[in-house]
Design a protein around this motif. Structure first.
Motif, PDB file in Angstrom:
ATOM      1  N   PHE A 114      -2.780  -2.493  14.942  1.00  0.00           N
ATOM      2  CA  PHE A 114      -2.535  -1.091  15.257  1.00  0.00           C
ATOM      3  C   PHE A 114      -3.509  -0.558  16.307  1.00  0.00           C
ATOM      4  CE2 PHE A 114       0.112  -1.689  11.622  1.00  0.00           C
ATOM      5  CZ  PHE A 114       1.210  -0.891  11.898  1.00  0.00           C
ATOM      6  N   ASP A 115      -4.687  -1.171  16.434  1.00  0.00           N
ATOM      7  CA  ASP A 115      -5.557  -0.869  17.579  1.00  0.00           C
ATOM      8  C   ASP A 115      -4.870  -1.297  18.869  1.00  0.00           C
ATOM      9  OD1 ASP A 115      -7.701   0.382  16.357  1.00  0.00           O
ATOM     10  OD2 ASP A 115      -8.897  -1.463  16.179  1.00  0.00           O
ATOM     11  N   GLY A 116      -4.247  -2.463  18.833  1.00  0.00           N
ATOM     12  CA  GLY A 116      -3.544  -2.978  20.008  1.00  0.00           C
ATOM     13  C   GLY A 116      -2.360  -2.116  20.411  1.00  0.00           C
ATOM     14  N   ILE A 117      -1.734  -1.491  19.431  1.00  0.00           N
ATOM     15  CA  ILE A 117      -0.603  -0.603  19.738  1.00  0.00           C
ATOM     16  C   ILE A 117      -1.104   0.625  20.492  1.00  0.00           C
ATOM     17  CG2 ILE A 117       1.183   0.882  18.717  1.00  0.00           C
ATOM     18  CD1 ILE A 117       1.410  -1.249  16.466  1.00  0.00           C
ATOM     19  N   GLY A 118      -2.271   1.114  20.090  1.00  0.00           N
ATOM     20  CA  GLY A 118      -2.896   2.203  20.825  1.00  0.00           C
ATOM     21  C   GLY A 118      -2.489   3.611  20.428  1.00  0.00           C
ATOM     22  N   LEU A 119      -1.802   3.780  19.315  1.00  0.00           N
ATOM     23  CA  LEU A 119      -1.404   5.120  18.880  1.00  0.00           C
ATOM     24  C   LEU A 119      -2.260   5.658  17.749  1.00  0.00           C
ATOM     25  CD1 LEU A 119       2.479   4.788  19.003  1.00  0.00           C
ATOM     26  CD2 LEU A 119       0.982   5.926  20.647  1.00  0.00           C
ATOM     27  N   GLY A 120      -3.244   4.914  17.332  1.00  0.00           N
ATOM     28  CA  GLY A 120      -4.128   5.364  16.263  1.00  0.00           C
ATOM     29  C   GLY A 120      -3.794   4.715  14.937  1.00  0.00           C
ATOM     30  N   GLN A 121      -4.751   4.771  14.026  1.00  0.00           N
ATOM     31  CA  GLN A 121      -4.585   4.145  12.713  1.00  0.00           C
ATOM     32  C   GLN A 121      -3.661   4.937  11.791  1.00  0.00           C
ATOM     33  OE1 GLN A 121      -5.689   0.994  11.787  1.00  0.00           O
ATOM     34  NE2 GLN A 121      -6.081   0.905  13.990  1.00  0.00           N
ATOM     35  N   TRP A 122      -3.340   6.174  12.112  1.00  0.00           N
ATOM     36  CA  TRP A 122      -2.388   6.932  11.303  1.00  0.00           C
ATOM     37  C   TRP A 122      -1.053   6.197  11.238  1.00  0.00           C
ATOM     38  CZ3 TRP A 122       2.323   8.380  13.098  1.00  0.00           C
ATOM     39  CH2 TRP A 122       2.512   8.342  14.483  1.00  0.00           C
ATOM     40  N   LEU A 123      -0.686   5.507  12.317  1.00  0.00           N
ATOM     41  CA  LEU A 123       0.570   4.777  12.350  1.00  0.00           C
ATOM     42  C   LEU A 123       0.566   3.623  11.346  1.00  0.00           C
ATOM     43  CD1 LEU A 123       3.362   4.487  13.660  1.00  0.00           C
ATOM     44  CD2 LEU A 123       2.304   3.049  15.410  1.00  0.00           C
ATOM     45  N   ARG A 124      -0.593   3.013  11.155  1.00  0.00           N
ATOM     46  CA  ARG A 124      -0.716   1.931  10.161  1.00  0.00           C
ATOM     47  C   ARG A 124      -0.377   2.456   8.771  1.00  0.00           C
ATOM     48  NH1 ARG A 124      -5.583   0.439   7.329  1.00  0.00           N
ATOM     49  NH2 ARG A 124      -6.732   1.702   8.821  1.00  0.00           N
ATOM     50  N   TYR A 125      -0.898   3.636   8.447  1.00  0.00           N
ATOM     51  CA  TYR A 125      -0.605   4.232   7.145  1.00  0.00           C
ATOM     52  C   TYR A 125       0.860   4.656   7.030  1.00  0.00           C
ATOM     53  CZ  TYR A 125      -5.613   4.261   6.362  1.00  0.00           C
ATOM     54  OH  TYR A 125      -6.920   3.871   6.190  1.00  0.00           O
ATOM     55  N   ALA A 126       1.424   5.186   8.092  1.00  0.00           N
ATOM     56  CA  ALA A 126       2.829   5.605   8.085  1.00  0.00           C
ATOM     57  C   ALA A 126       3.748   4.400   7.892  1.00  0.00           C
ATOM     58  CB  ALA A 126       3.170   6.348   9.375  1.00  0.00           C
ATOM     59  N   VAL A 127       3.505   3.340   8.636  1.00  0.00           N
ATOM     60  CA  VAL A 127       4.321   2.125   8.501  1.00  0.00           C
ATOM     61  C   VAL A 127       4.128   1.522   7.113  1.00  0.00           C
ATOM     62  CG1 VAL A 127       4.656  -0.244   9.343  1.00  0.00           C
ATOM     63  CG2 VAL A 127       4.400   1.651  10.964  1.00  0.00           C
ATOM     64  N   GLY A 128       2.895   1.506   6.635  1.00  0.00           N
ATOM     65  CA  GLY A 128       2.630   1.005   5.281  1.00  0.00           C
ATOM     66  C   GLY A 128       3.383   1.800   4.224  1.00  0.00           C
ATOM     67  N   ALA A 129       3.431   3.115   4.377  1.00  0.00           N
ATOM     68  CA  ALA A 129       4.156   3.956   3.417  1.00  0.00           C
ATOM     69  C   ALA A 129       5.654   3.666   3.461  1.00  0.00           C
ATOM     70  CB  ALA A 129       3.884   5.429   3.707  1.00  0.00           C
ATOM     71  N   LEU A 130       6.194   3.488   4.658  1.00  0.00           N
ATOM     72  CA  LEU A 130       7.622   3.162   4.781  1.00  0.00           C
ATOM     73  C   LEU A 130       7.927   1.803   4.164  1.00  0.00           C
ATOM     74  CD1 LEU A 130       8.272   4.425   8.420  1.00  0.00           C
ATOM     75  CD2 LEU A 130       9.103   5.463   6.289  1.00  0.00           C
ATOM     76  N   GLU A 131       7.065   0.829   4.405  1.00  0.00           N
ATOM     77  CA  GLU A 131       7.270  -0.500   3.835  1.00  0.00           C
ATOM     78  C   GLU A 131       7.123  -0.475   2.311  1.00  0.00           C
ATOM     79  OE1 GLU A 131       5.877  -3.260   7.600  1.00  0.00           O
ATOM     80  OE2 GLU A 131       4.402  -2.760   6.060  1.00  0.00           O
ATOM     81  N   LEU A 132       6.175   0.280   1.802  1.00  0.00           N
ATOM     82  CA  LEU A 132       5.993   0.402   0.361  1.00  0.00           C
ATOM     83  C   LEU A 132       7.218   1.041  -0.280  1.00  0.00           C
ATOM     84  CD1 LEU A 132       4.069   0.084  -2.082  1.00  0.00           C
ATOM     85  CD2 LEU A 132       3.232   2.395  -1.566  1.00  0.00           C
ATOM     86  N   ALA A 133       7.691   2.138   0.298  1.00  0.00           N
ATOM     87  CA  ALA A 133       8.878   2.808  -0.233  1.00  0.00           C
ATOM     88  C   ALA A 133      10.106   1.896  -0.161  1.00  0.00           C
ATOM     89  CB  ALA A 133       9.138   4.101   0.534  1.00  0.00           C
ATOM     90  N   GLY A 134      10.258   1.199   0.951  1.00  0.00           N
ATOM     91  CA  GLY A 134      11.385   0.283   1.094  1.00  0.00           C
ATOM     92  C   GLY A 134      11.319  -0.877   0.124  1.00  0.00           C
ATOM     93  N   GLY A 135      10.136  -1.448  -0.030  1.00  0.00           N
ATOM     94  CA  GLY A 135       9.974  -2.565  -0.957  1.00  0.00           C
ATOM     95  C   GLY A 135      10.269  -2.176  -2.393  1.00  0.00           C
ATOM     96  N   ILE A 136       9.796  -1.011  -2.806  1.00  0.00           N
ATOM     97  CA  ILE A 136      10.089  -0.523  -4.159  1.00  0.00           C
ATOM     98  C   ILE A 136      11.568  -0.171  -4.276  1.00  0.00           C
ATOM     99  CG2 ILE A 136       9.670   1.361  -5.789  1.00  0.00           C
ATOM    100  CD1 ILE A 136       6.734   1.364  -4.715  1.00  0.00           C
ATOM    101  N   GLY A 137      12.115   0.458  -3.241  1.00  0.00           N
ATOM    102  CA  GLY A 137      13.527   0.831  -3.256  1.00  0.00           C
ATOM    103  C   GLY A 137      14.460  -0.350  -3.402  1.00  0.00           C
ATOM    104  N   LEU A 138      14.081  -1.505  -2.871  1.00  0.00           N
ATOM    105  CA  LEU A 138      14.912  -2.698  -3.014  1.00  0.00           C
ATOM    106  C   LEU A 138      15.074  -3.106  -4.475  1.00  0.00           C
ATOM    107  CD1 LEU A 138      13.672  -4.995  -0.103  1.00  0.00           C
ATOM    108  CD2 LEU A 138      15.858  -3.800  -0.263  1.00  0.00           C
ATOM    109  N   LEU A 139      14.154  -2.688  -5.324  1.00  0.00           N
ATOM    110  CA  LEU A 139      14.180  -3.082  -6.733  1.00  0.00           C
ATOM    111  C   LEU A 139      14.931  -2.093  -7.614  1.00  0.00           C
ATOM    112  CD1 LEU A 139      10.464  -4.234  -6.952  1.00  0.00           C
ATOM    113  CD2 LEU A 139      12.489  -5.595  -6.385  1.00  0.00           C
ATOM    114  N   VAL A 140      15.395  -0.988  -7.038  1.00  0.00           N
ATOM    115  CA  VAL A 140      16.126   0.030  -7.782  1.00  0.00           C
ATOM    116  C   VAL A 140      17.581   0.003  -7.316  1.00  0.00           C
ATOM    117  CG1 VAL A 140      16.268   2.499  -8.313  1.00  0.00           C
ATOM    118  CG2 VAL A 140      14.029   1.428  -7.909  1.00  0.00           C
TER     119      VAL A 140
END
Length: 129
Positions: free
Chosen positions: A45-71
């Motif tokens: 995410f440093d290489g992307i250059g948009l800041g570490q907030w994007l890492r948390y946003a993508v992580g939240a989307l992946e977490l929600a998606g991963g849990i959602g796959l189980l419901v």
């Protein structure tokens, strides 16, 4: 039991295996390292250059998606959301990070999520009523 019924049960079970494996992957191997600041995730995410907030946003989307796959009710929309996230990851790897072979991972994950999204779309409609 007919061949069609047997095949649909087998398909249903295979989809559940895929959903569980993909869900666990997105939660344990993809989202959580982003939240705990894994050095590899931070560097990407440093290489992307948009800041570490994007890492948390993508992580939240992946977490929600991963849990959602189980419901069952949320499997198709969660998979569709993960497809969108993986399209973004593929484009970022290819054009921002110039990832070469690393582009393959989000493509494969996105295709697996697309299979689930398409296969489970009718079940989402049936449970939403």
């Amino acid at each position: 039991m007919t061949v069609s019924t047997s095949r649909s049960r087998l398909t249903h079970r295979a989809l559940w295996v895929l959903q569980v494996l993909l869900g666990l992957f997105f939660v344990l191997a993809s989202a959580l390292p982003k939240f705990w600041g894994d050095p590899f995730a931070v560097a990407i995410f440093d290489g992307i250059g948009l800041g570490q907030w994007l890492r948390y946003a993508v992580g939240a989307l992946e977490l929600a998606g991963g849990i959602g796959l189980l419901v069952p009710r949320f499997a198709a929309p969660a998979a569709a959301g993960l497809v969108v996230v993986m399209i973004g990851a593929t484009l970022t790897q290819a054009f921002v990070l110039h990832g070469g072979v690393l582009v393959v991972t989000p493509i494969v994950l996105g295709l697996l999520a697309a299979v689930i999204a398409v296969a489970r779309r009718g079940e989402t409609r049936a449970t939403a009523v």
